[in-house]
Enzyme design. Structure first.
Site, PDB file in Angstrom:
ATOM      1  N   TYR A  77       0.815  -1.357  -0.198  1.00 18.03           N
ATOM      2  CA  TYR A  77       0.058   0.038   0.127  1.00 18.03           C
ATOM      3  C   TYR A  77       0.676   1.178   0.002  1.00 18.03           C
ATOM      4  O   TYR A  77       1.759   1.412   0.787  1.00 18.03           O
ATOM      5  CB  TYR A  77      -0.743  -0.019   1.269  1.00 18.03           C
ATOM      6  CG  TYR A  77      -1.523   1.072   1.336  1.00 18.03           C
ATOM      7  CD1 TYR A  77      -2.603   1.650   0.432  1.00 18.03           C
ATOM      8  CD2 TYR A  77      -1.485   2.263   2.416  1.00 18.03           C
ATOM      9  CE1 TYR A  77      -3.348   2.941   0.596  1.00 18.03           C
ATOM     10  CE2 TYR A  77      -2.164   3.352   2.645  1.00 18.03           C
ATOM     11  CZ  TYR A  77      -3.208   3.741   1.690  1.00 18.03           C
ATOM     12  OH  TYR A  77      -3.716   4.747   1.707  1.00 18.03           O
ATOM     13  N   HIS A 115      -4.696   5.265  -2.291  1.00 16.88           N
ATOM     14  CA  HIS A 115      -5.691   6.096  -2.316  1.00 16.88           C
ATOM     15  C   HIS A 115      -5.507   7.579  -2.953  1.00 16.88           C
ATOM     16  O   HIS A 115      -4.396   7.891  -2.545  1.00 16.88           O
ATOM     17  CB  HIS A 115      -6.439   6.315  -0.967  1.00 16.88           C
ATOM     18  CG  HIS A 115      -6.986   4.957  -0.312  1.00 16.88           C
ATOM     19  ND1 HIS A 115      -6.291   4.320   0.564  1.00 16.88           N
ATOM     20  CD2 HIS A 115      -8.078   4.234  -0.717  1.00 16.88           C
ATOM     21  CE1 HIS A 115      -7.082   3.310   1.006  1.00 16.88           C
ATOM     22  NE2 HIS A 115      -8.193   2.996   0.231  1.00 16.88           N
ATOM     23  N   ALA A 123      -2.039  13.195 -10.134  1.00 16.50           N
ATOM     24  CA  ALA A 123      -1.696  11.931  -9.710  1.00 16.50           C
ATOM     25  C   ALA A 123      -2.222  10.743 -10.258  1.00 16.50           C
ATOM     26  O   ALA A 123      -1.657   9.710 -10.536  1.00 16.50           O
ATOM     27  CB  ALA A 123      -2.230  11.775  -8.034  1.00 16.50           C
TER      28      ALA A 123
END
Length: 164
Positions: A77, A115, A123
């Site tokens: 992550y 996220h 991004a």
């Protein structure tokens, strides 16, 4: 910069003694304050968290957390990836992300995700260049920033199969 002059971009591990660099970068880069667990996870990830230096100036970082999925597989992550505005477009973010993608490949990790705020088109486009795709939308993920929604952006890494 003079034509053809190679600029030194180097990566360095995050350790207790330089953790303050990561804290300072995060304060400058992100609208969110990160808690102690974030920094503990970043340190625990070892090679998956790096500081980026441009001519010996700390200008960017990637911080990851290693997570165990059902079935025992480990995925990565990306908690944060950022480069200070004056140093964007020089390949620093690319170098940071490629470093982590190579580690995932070497360690047979099949998934890496993060996220991204739904309005952060820069991004989203950056990650899409590396084969990431939007796999989910989470409403009201963020509490103190607008918009509060985020995309889950994922790259599934296909590991080369051994030749028979």
């Amino acid at each position: 910069m003079g034509a053809g002059r190679e600029v030194a971009i180097s990566l360095d591990a995050v350790r207790d003694k330089n953790l303050m660099q990561l804290r300072k970068l995060n304060t400058a880069l992100f609208p969110v304050r990160y808690n102690d667990k974030y920094y503990a996870d970043a340190l625990a990830s070892g090679e998956f968290t790096k500081l980026a230096y441009f001519s010996d100036i700390c200008v960017g970082s990637i911080a990851c957390r290693l997570e165990k999925k059902e079935g025992g597989a480990i995925c990565v992550y990306i908690m944060t990836l950022g480069v200070l505005a004056p140093y964007r477009g020089l390949g620093i973010g690319t170098k940071l992300l490629n470093h982590v993608l190579e580690l995932c490949s070497k360690q047979n990790m099949s998934e890496i995700y993060l996220h991204v705020q739904t309005n952060n088109e820069d991004a989203i486009n950056f990650y899409k260049k590396f084969g990431f795709e939007i796999t989910d939308t989470i409403h009201n993920y963020y509490t103190n920033i607008t918009p509060p929604d985020c995309y889950v952006v994922t790259k599934f890494i296909i590991q080369p199969q051994p030749k028979k």
